[in-house]
Design a protein around this motif. Structure first.
Motif, short mmCIF file in Angstrom:
data_model
loop_
_atom_site.label_atom_id
_atom_site.label_comp_id
_atom_site.label_asym_id
_atom_site.label_seq_id
_atom_site.Cartn_x
_atom_site.Cartn_y
_atom_site.Cartn_z
N PHE A 280 -4.34 15.60 8.19
CA PHE A 280 -3.85 15.37 6.83
C PHE A 280 -4.84 15.92 5.81
CE2 PHE A 280 -3.61 12.84 2.95
CZ PHE A 280 -2.25 12.81 2.70
N ASP A 281 -4.37 16.79 4.93
CA ASP A 281 -5.21 17.36 3.87
C ASP A 281 -4.30 17.67 2.69
OD1 ASP A 281 -7.82 18.74 2.93
OD2 ASP A 281 -6.27 20.27 2.68
N VAL A 282 -4.58 17.09 1.55
CA VAL A 282 -3.68 17.18 0.41
C VAL A 282 -3.42 18.62 -0.01
CG1 VAL A 282 -3.39 16.63 -2.04
CG2 VAL A 282 -4.22 14.88 -0.47
N ARG B 120 0.82 -1.20 0.00
CA ARG B 120 0.00 0.00 0.00
C ARG B 120 0.86 1.26 0.00
NH1 ARG B 120 -2.83 -0.83 5.44
NH2 ARG B 120 -0.60 -1.07 5.89
N PHE B 121 1.85 1.30 0.87
CA PHE B 121 2.73 2.46 0.93
C PHE B 121 3.63 2.52 -0.31
CE2 PHE B 121 1.59 1.96 5.39
CZ PHE B 121 1.33 3.28 5.75
N ALA B 122 4.05 1.36 -0.81
CA ALA B 122 4.86 1.33 -2.02
C ALA B 122 4.06 1.91 -3.20
CB ALA B 122 5.30 -0.10 -2.31
N ALA B 123 2.76 1.59 -3.26
CA ALA B 123 1.92 2.11 -4.34
C ALA B 123 1.77 3.62 -4.25
CB ALA B 123 0.55 1.43 -4.30
N PHE B 124 1.71 4.16 -3.03
CA PHE B 124 1.62 5.61 -2.89
C PHE B 124 2.90 6.28 -3.39
CE2 PHE B 124 2.55 9.47 -0.48
CZ PHE B 124 1.45 10.24 -0.84
N GLY C 38 5.79 22.11 11.87
CA GLY C 38 4.44 21.58 11.72
C GLY C 38 4.46 20.23 11.04
N TYR C 39 3.54 19.37 11.45
CA TYR C 39 3.40 18.03 10.86
C TYR C 39 1.93 17.80 10.53
CZ TYR C 39 8.00 17.36 13.04
OH TYR C 39 9.31 17.50 13.41
N PHE C 40 1.68 16.81 9.68
CA PHE C 40 0.32 16.44 9.33
C PHE C 40 0.04 15.02 9.82
CE2 PHE C 40 1.33 19.90 6.53
CZ PHE C 40 0.15 20.64 6.52
N VAL C 41 -1.14 14.84 10.40
CA VAL C 41 -1.48 13.60 11.08
C VAL C 41 -2.59 12.89 10.33
CG1 VAL C 41 -2.10 12.53 13.27
CG2 VAL C 41 -0.92 14.75 13.27
N LEU C 42 -2.32 11.69 9.87
CA LEU C 42 -3.34 10.87 9.23
C LEU C 42 -4.26 10.27 10.28
CD1 LEU C 42 -0.96 8.97 6.80
CD2 LEU C 42 -3.00 10.21 6.03
N GLN C 43 -5.56 10.43 10.09
CA GLN C 43 -6.50 9.74 10.95
C GLN C 43 -6.37 8.23 10.74
OE1 GLN C 43 -8.42 11.31 13.23
NE2 GLN C 43 -9.12 9.32 14.03
N ASP C 44 -6.15 7.87 9.49
CA ASP C 44 -5.98 6.48 9.10
C ASP C 44 -5.16 6.47 7.81
OD1 ASP C 44 -6.87 3.96 7.45
OD2 ASP C 44 -7.46 3.52 9.51
N PRO C 45 -4.22 5.53 7.64
CA PRO C 45 -3.43 5.49 6.41
C PRO C 45 -4.26 5.38 5.14
CG PRO C 45 -2.38 4.14 8.07
CD PRO C 45 -3.72 4.54 8.62
N GLU C 46 -5.52 4.93 5.26
CA GLU C 46 -6.35 4.83 4.07
C GLU C 46 -6.49 6.19 3.37
OE1 GLU C 46 -7.46 2.21 2.55
OE2 GLU C 46 -6.62 0.87 4.06
N ALA C 47 -6.42 7.28 4.14
CA ALA C 47 -6.49 8.61 3.53
C ALA C 47 -5.27 8.86 2.64
CB ALA C 47 -6.57 9.68 4.62
N LEU C 48 -4.14 8.30 3.02
CA LEU C 48 -2.93 8.43 2.20
C LEU C 48 -3.06 7.60 0.94
CD1 LEU C 48 -0.03 9.61 2.07
CD2 LEU C 48 0.75 7.49 3.14
N PHE C 49 -3.55 6.38 1.09
CA PHE C 49 -3.68 5.51 -0.08
C PHE C 49 -4.72 6.08 -1.06
CE2 PHE C 49 -2.93 2.22 3.45
CZ PHE C 49 -1.57 2.52 3.47
N ALA C 50 -5.76 6.71 -0.52
CA ALA C 50 -6.77 7.34 -1.38
C ALA C 50 -6.17 8.49 -2.18
CB ALA C 50 -7.94 7.83 -0.55
N ALA C 51 -5.19 9.17 -1.59
CA ALA C 51 -4.55 10.29 -2.29
C ALA C 51 -3.83 9.81 -3.54
CB ALA C 51 -3.57 11.00 -1.35
N TRP D 174 -2.59 8.69 13.65
CA TRP D 174 -3.23 8.25 14.88
C TRP D 174 -3.21 6.73 14.91
CZ3 TRP D 174 -4.35 11.12 18.95
CH2 TRP D 174 -4.51 12.51 18.79
N GLN D 175 -2.91 6.17 16.07
CA GLN D 175 -2.92 4.72 16.25
C GLN D 175 -3.33 4.43 17.69
OE1 GLN D 175 0.57 2.19 14.94
NE2 GLN D 175 0.64 1.71 17.13
N ASP D 176 -4.45 3.76 17.86
CA ASP D 176 -4.94 3.41 19.20
C ASP D 176 -5.05 4.63 20.10
OD1 ASP D 176 -4.90 0.77 18.29
OD2 ASP D 176 -2.90 0.40 19.11
N GLY D 177 -5.51 5.74 19.53
CA GLY D 177 -5.73 6.95 20.32
C GLY D 177 -4.48 7.75 20.61
#
Length: 266
Positions: free
Chosen positions: A205-207, A135-139, A223-236, A172-175
């Motif tokens: 996280f916002d593109v 998944r990350f390789a595809a991104f 500043g950093y950007f925080v993914l709620q879930d990596p799926e948002a990155l893969f969707a990008a 985010w991971q486990d809160g």
């Protein structure tokens, strides 16, 4: 990326292996020892699972050829040694071909805690664990494919998405906030800073916001950007990233968060 470097590339032999000195192997061993407990505490499971899959050597600089053999089986990627500094066009083209360009030198003791340009520890310890995840390789490949189609004036805008995700992303991971990016995994100081310090801002996280955000290579980020879930990155990866770049350009850069004397990377 800095425009010049004091380091010189190490050249691979006919078999693809690079001969590192005993001192260079010792620097790798000390960097690994300094990071192994810290990454277990602060890095996200996505990275840690990849680190476990690759079983990197702890006491010597690994061979890009050996790492490539493992990655090819897992995701179809390989690692190719390159000079310390390569241009955006070359970088994007290699990613599009599922080739990760790895600076072949290793940092000196003087630069042990922080180095501006990427070295082999950053490239292998930082990047390859996520490249072992399809998944990350595809991104990463999606960034490369967009870059191949981009015009030179778009490069500095597009690379920000890579910078604030693959290099310096949080999730985010486990809160809890955990680090995801390779630049954090390989930095003895910025990894803890990115997760625990009260100094930097941490935004969702916002593109488009990311594409408009200046960054620095010579200091910890403000500043950093925080993914709620990596799926948002893969969707990008499925977005029209060049259209996003055009929209970001029309909106302009966001205010610089760095000290007044600092100049943002373009």
């Amino acid at each position: 990326m800095p425009k010049s470097t004091k380091y010189r590339a190490k050249i691979a032999d006919a078999q693809g292996h690079i001969a590192y000195t005993a001192e260079e192997d010792a620097v790798w061993a000390d960097l690994y020892a300094a990071q192994q407990n810290t990454v277990q505490k602060y890095m996200a499971r996505d990275y840690l699972n990849g680190l476990k899959r690759l079983e990197l050597p702890k006491t010597r600089v690994p061979s890009c050829k050996d790492i490539s053999e493992r990655l090819l089986d897992l995701t179809g990627w390989r690692v190719q040694p390159v000079p310390a500094l390569i241009g955006f066009e070359t970088f994007f083209g290699m990613l599009a071909d599922r080739v990760f360009p790895a600076a072949s030198f290793i940092r000196s003791r003087e630069d042990f805690d922080y180095i501006e340009e990427p070295d082999i520890f950053h490239e292998i310890f930082g990047h390859t664990p996520l490249l072992s995840d399809p998944r990350f390789a595809a991104f990463s490949r999606a960034i490369g494919k967009a870059g191949v189609q981009a015009e030179p004036k778009d490069y500095a805008w597009l690379i920000r998405l890579y910078w604030f995700s693959v290099e310096f992303g949080l999730r985010w991971q486990d809160g809890e906030i955990k680090a995801l990016g390779s630049g954090l995994a390989s930095s003895p100081t910025e990894l803890v800073y990115a997760v625990e310090s009260d100094i930097p801002e941490r935004d969702p996280f916002d593109v488009l916001t990311i594409l408009r955000t200046p960054y620095r290579i010579d200091m910890h980020q403000m500043g950093y950007f925080v993914l709620q879930d990596p799926e948002a990155l893969f969707a990008a990866a499925d977005r029209d990233l060049l259209a996003d770049v055009k929209q970001a350009q029309s909106l302009g850069l966001l205010p610089n968060k760095f000290p007044p004397k600092a100049t943002a990377a373009e």
